[in-house]
Scaffold this motif. Sequence first.
Motif, mmCIF file in Angstrom:
data_model
loop_
_atom_site.group_PDB
_atom_site.id
_atom_site.type_symbol
_atom_site.label_atom_id
_atom_site.label_comp_id
_atom_site.label_asym_id
_atom_site.label_seq_id
_atom_site.Cartn_x
_atom_site.Cartn_y
_atom_site.Cartn_z
ATOM 1 N N UNK A 11 0.817 -1.212 0.000
ATOM 2 C CA UNK A 11 0.000 0.000 0.000
ATOM 3 C C UNK A 11 0.847 1.256 0.000
ATOM 4 N N UNK A 12 1.907 1.250 0.781
ATOM 5 C CA UNK A 12 2.802 2.411 0.836
ATOM 6 C C UNK A 12 3.449 2.645 -0.531
ATOM 7 N N UNK A 13 3.845 1.561 -1.191
ATOM 8 C CA UNK A 13 4.475 1.676 -2.510
ATOM 9 C C UNK A 13 3.512 2.257 -3.538
ATOM 10 N N UNK A 14 2.218 1.982 -3.403
ATOM 11 C CA UNK A 14 1.236 2.514 -4.348
ATOM 12 C C UNK A 14 1.127 4.032 -4.266
ATOM 13 N N UNK A 15 1.505 4.591 -3.133
ATOM 14 C CA UNK A 15 1.457 6.040 -2.985
ATOM 15 C C UNK A 15 2.738 6.736 -3.361
ATOM 16 N N UNK A 16 3.673 5.984 -3.936
ATOM 17 C CA UNK A 16 4.984 6.539 -4.272
ATOM 18 C C UNK A 16 4.869 7.774 -5.155
ATOM 19 N N UNK A 17 5.588 8.820 -4.770
ATOM 20 C CA UNK A 17 5.557 10.063 -5.528
ATOM 21 C C UNK A 17 4.484 11.026 -5.070
ATOM 22 N N UNK A 18 3.605 10.581 -4.168
ATOM 23 C CA UNK A 18 2.546 11.448 -3.658
ATOM 24 C C UNK A 18 2.868 11.962 -2.270
ATOM 25 N N UNK A 19 1.945 12.692 -1.661
ATOM 26 C CA UNK A 19 2.162 13.218 -0.314
ATOM 27 C C UNK A 19 2.344 12.097 0.702
ATOM 28 N N UNK A 20 3.106 12.386 1.744
ATOM 29 C CA UNK A 20 3.384 11.377 2.766
ATOM 30 C C UNK A 20 2.110 10.889 3.441
ATOM 31 N N UNK A 21 1.164 11.800 3.724
ATOM 32 C CA UNK A 21 -0.086 11.401 4.358
ATOM 33 C C UNK A 21 -0.852 10.396 3.505
ATOM 34 N N UNK A 22 -0.850 10.600 2.207
ATOM 35 C CA UNK A 22 -1.575 9.681 1.335
ATOM 36 C C UNK A 22 -0.882 8.324 1.275
ATOM 37 N N UNK A 23 0.443 8.308 1.258
ATOM 38 C CA UNK A 23 1.165 7.038 1.242
ATOM 39 C C UNK A 23 0.836 6.219 2.492
ATOM 40 N N UNK A 24 0.806 6.883 3.632
ATOM 41 C CA UNK A 24 0.514 6.175 4.872
ATOM 42 C C UNK A 24 -0.927 5.692 4.905
ATOM 43 N N UNK A 25 -1.849 6.481 4.381
ATOM 44 C CA UNK A 25 -3.247 6.073 4.371
ATOM 45 C C UNK A 25 -3.495 4.938 3.379
#
Length: 305
Positions: A81-95
């Motif tokens: 899930x964290x990898x799917x948010x790569x390149x985006x905001x940190x909050x979104x990666x964690x969510x």
Amino acid sequence: MTGVFQALSNVILPVVIVAGLGALLAAKFPIDQLTVSRLTLYLLSPALILDVILKTPVRAAEALQLGAAYLLTLLLCLLLGYALGWGGPEDRKRSLSAGVGIWNSGNMGLPIALFAFGQAGFERATVLFLASFIGMYIFGPAVYTVGRGGSDPLTFLKGMFRLPAIWVAAAAMLLRALHVSLPEGATRGVSLLAQATLPMVLLALGLQLGSGGWPRLGGRIWAASAARLLGGPLIALTCGKLMHLSTMNLQVLVLSASMPTAVNALLIAREYGADTETVAAVATLSTLASVLTIAIVVTLLPLIR
């Protein structure tokens, strides 16, 4: 197959009804969602954990093996899930990490396991539910605290022990080990609180949707939902094989990991001031899409050996 679809409809329809009523209420009246979340996190969920641990027959060796396989699956799903948010905001990666890694092994996983496997599978699913509930309250806070507020390990420990579920789980396990029973009045009080947990959790999802409207389903939300519903069981299959689980335990683990995102992931996100919109969107989409994907997983389960 008909029984599986019947089980899914019997599970999904109550979810839609309760969450829908919450959405209607939030659309009409201003609701303090943080208070609702804290009632669940600090009172109802600990009561559910206590109730499950004290009442569920758990075989130690099997529980440890299943728990270890669950833990490995959870960690890999969180990383995915964290990898799917790569390149985006940190909050979104964690969510996104929480949305993929924390799944609904309780009010969806348990009844579907009962329909799919009977009582033997249901007992194993209950062990996984307990493991997931404890793991959720360890790694859920960790997702939102590790790497923030400095690199001090105390930050992680404070986040983990901030919620009482871990303390209650430890106390309940100690009571079981010592063969100590609570007074009947206390047991009934705990059971009443435990029974209120799942409806309150679903209402919390509806409140989020009602106050914020239908979530925006961008590409990352679709990817996270696919990772939860399809990637989850594939990861569980790999982890179960590595842990040399028996056929029954392996199938139960795979089915559990095919469940949609747990609404408790949303409650934890709100408690830690995280990106609740992303978590709510993944929970909503994965829950609706799971009607099809879980049926597919159940159909393929006999092929798993």
